[in-house]
Design a protein around this motif. Structure first.
Motif, PDB file in Angstrom:
ATOM      1  N   MET A 131     -64.061  -9.583  15.542  1.00 11.12           N
ATOM      2  CA  MET A 131     -64.685 -10.878  15.308  1.00 11.12           C
ATOM      3  C   MET A 131     -64.672 -11.180  13.820  1.00 11.12           C
ATOM      4  N   ASN A 132     -64.486 -12.434  13.502  1.00 13.24           N
ATOM      5  CA  ASN A 132     -64.632 -12.884  12.120  1.00 13.24           C
ATOM      6  C   ASN A 132     -66.025 -13.465  11.953  1.00 13.24           C
ATOM      7  N   ALA A 133     -66.733 -12.999  10.947  1.00 17.12           N
ATOM      8  CA  ALA A 133     -68.059 -13.522  10.636  1.00 17.12           C
ATOM      9  C   ALA A 133     -67.942 -14.413   9.415  1.00 17.12           C
ATOM     10  N   VAL A 134     -68.260 -15.679   9.596  1.00 22.16           N
ATOM     11  CA  VAL A 134     -68.326 -16.628   8.496  1.00 22.16           C
ATOM     12  C   VAL A 134     -69.732 -17.203   8.532  1.00 22.16           C
ATOM     13  N   ASN A 135     -70.441 -17.068   7.431  1.00 25.11           N
ATOM     14  CA  ASN A 135     -71.837 -17.482   7.369  1.00 25.11           C
ATOM     15  C   ASN A 135     -72.053 -18.147   6.019  1.00 25.11           C
ATOM     16  N   ILE A 136     -72.473 -19.407   6.043  1.00 25.16           N
ATOM     17  CA  ILE A 136     -72.616 -20.172   4.803  1.00 25.16           C
ATOM     18  C   ILE A 136     -74.030 -20.751   4.716  1.00 25.16           C
ATOM     19  N   HIS A 137     -74.646 -20.557   3.571  1.00 18.76           N
ATOM     20  CA  HIS A 137     -75.939 -21.163   3.250  1.00 18.76           C
ATOM     21  C   HIS A 137     -75.756 -21.974   1.976  1.00 18.76           C
ATOM     22  N   LYS A 138     -76.317 -23.195   1.957  1.00 24.28           N
ATOM     23  CA  LYS A 138     -76.264 -24.047   0.774  1.00 24.28           C
ATOM     24  C   LYS A 138     -77.635 -24.651   0.545  1.00 24.28           C
ATOM     25  N   ARG A 139     -77.959 -24.837  -0.710  1.00 20.97           N
ATOM     26  CA  ARG A 139     -79.221 -25.494  -1.051  1.00 20.97           C
ATOM     27  C   ARG A 139     -79.000 -26.294  -2.323  1.00 20.97           C
ATOM     28  N   THR A 140     -79.461 -27.541  -2.333  1.00 21.20           N
ATOM     29  CA  THR A 140     -79.438 -28.358  -3.537  1.00 21.20           C
ATOM     30  C   THR A 140     -80.734 -28.116  -4.293  1.00 21.20           C
ATOM     31  N   ILE A 141     -80.586 -27.744  -5.551  1.00 22.87           N
ATOM     32  CA  ILE A 141     -81.723 -27.543  -6.451  1.00 22.87           C
ATOM     33  C   ILE A 141     -81.705 -28.701  -7.439  1.00 22.87           C
ATOM     34  N   ASN A 142     -82.795 -29.421  -7.542  1.00 25.68           N
ATOM     35  CA  ASN A 142     -82.861 -30.598  -8.410  1.00 25.68           C
ATOM     36  C   ASN A 142     -83.133 -30.196  -9.857  1.00 25.68           C
ATOM     37  N   GLN A 143     -82.172 -29.484 -10.393  1.00 30.22           N
ATOM     38  CA  GLN A 143     -82.200 -29.031 -11.784  1.00 30.22           C
ATOM     39  C   GLN A 143     -80.756 -28.976 -12.280  1.00 30.22           C
ATOM     40  N   PRO A 144     -80.559 -29.123 -13.593  1.00 31.37           N
ATOM     41  CA  PRO A 144     -79.206 -28.986 -14.141  1.00 31.37           C
ATOM     42  C   PRO A 144     -78.650 -27.575 -13.890  1.00 31.37           C
ATOM     43  N   LYS A 145     -77.356 -27.476 -13.792  1.00 36.37           N
ATOM     44  CA  LYS A 145     -76.698 -26.197 -13.534  1.00 36.37           C
ATOM     45  C   LYS A 145     -77.102 -25.138 -14.560  1.00 36.37           C
ATOM     46  N   GLU A 146     -77.228 -25.514 -15.814  1.00 37.16           N
ATOM     47  CA  GLU A 146     -77.580 -24.551 -16.859  1.00 37.16           C
ATOM     48  C   GLU A 146     -78.913 -23.874 -16.558  1.00 37.16           C
ATOM     49  N   GLN A 147     -79.871 -24.639 -16.041  1.00 38.17           N
ATOM     50  CA  GLN A 147     -81.185 -24.083 -15.708  1.00 38.17           C
ATOM     51  C   GLN A 147     -81.094 -23.108 -14.533  1.00 38.17           C
ATOM     52  N   VAL A 148     -80.370 -23.493 -13.490  1.00 30.10           N
ATOM     53  CA  VAL A 148     -80.227 -22.642 -12.303  1.00 30.10           C
ATOM     54  C   VAL A 148     -79.417 -21.396 -12.646  1.00 30.10           C
ATOM     55  N   SER A 149     -78.403 -21.555 -13.469  1.00 32.28           N
ATOM     56  CA  SER A 149     -77.569 -20.418 -13.873  1.00 32.28           C
ATOM     57  C   SER A 149     -78.382 -19.349 -14.591  1.00 32.28           C
ATOM     58  N   GLN A 150     -79.353 -19.768 -15.385  1.00 35.13           N
ATOM     59  CA  GLN A 150     -80.202 -18.791 -16.080  1.00 35.13           C
ATOM     60  C   GLN A 150     -80.937 -17.907 -15.081  1.00 35.13           C
ATOM     61  N   LEU A 151     -81.375 -18.479 -13.975  1.00 32.90           N
ATOM     62  CA  LEU A 151     -82.045 -17.683 -12.945  1.00 32.90           C
ATOM     63  C   LEU A 151     -81.058 -16.734 -12.264  1.00 32.90           C
TER      64      LEU A 151
END
Length: 168
Positions: free
Chosen positions: A1-21
């Motif tokens: 079996m092939n397992a493909v599992n995707i989770h996405k979430r929009t964070i209302n912050q600039p990429k630079e801020q999220v990248s620091q986390l």
């Protein structure tokens, strides 16, 4: 079996801020991984290509790493999990960022059973908790994803097994 599992979430912050986390993943000051409720993620040599680690029964090596952008891991355990999983951080616009976690693996028959009945359920809950943790870092209104009955049952069984193993 092939397992493909995707989770996405929009964070209302600039990429630079999220990248620091994201850059704190698996460190002493981890602001992403929900170690408060799940086995901690650890790597022998930190976040570097070639570093080996994992969480719980899942083991993997870092095969790609671009700070603040993405981390790709190659599975080594459990047996029969042949593939990758990765975290990605992508700017949607100047004020919004997409967090994405994806698994793409070919599973043996035994690994398929483990995935279908146990790991997928726990994995989905863990990733949603991680995304909640990132989102909550930037918000005064705290988000908490509720576990379904099966996840609660599996977590309780794991706690009991873990307790018996530690105290025998």
């Amino acid at each position: 079996m092939n397992a493909v599992n995707i989770h996405k979430r929009t964070i209302n912050q600039p990429k630079e801020q999220v990248s620091q986390l994201i850059n704190t993943l698996a460190t002493q000051n981890d602001l992403v991984w929900p170690y408060e409720n799940w086995p901690a993620i650890r790597f022998k040599n930190g976040l570097h290509v070639g570093s080996k680690g994992g969480h719980g029964i899942v083991r993997y090596s870092i095969i790609e790493f671009k700070e603040g952008e993405h981390i790709k891991f190659q599975f080594s355990k459990p047996d029969g999990f042949n593939g990758i999983h990765e975290f990605k951080v992508t700017a949607i616009n100047d004020q919004s960022t997409e967090l994405r976690h994806e698994i793409n693996a070919k599973l043996s028959f035994k690994a398929t059973l483990l995935w279908v009945f146990v790991i997928r359920w726990l994995h989905d809950a863990l990733i949603e908790d991680a995304f909640d943790k990132v989102e909550n870092y930037f918000s005064t209104t705290k988000k908490e994803t509720k576990y379904n009955f099966w996840v609660k049952l599996l977590r309780e069984a794991y706690k009991r097994q873990s307790f018996q193993t530690k105290h025998v």
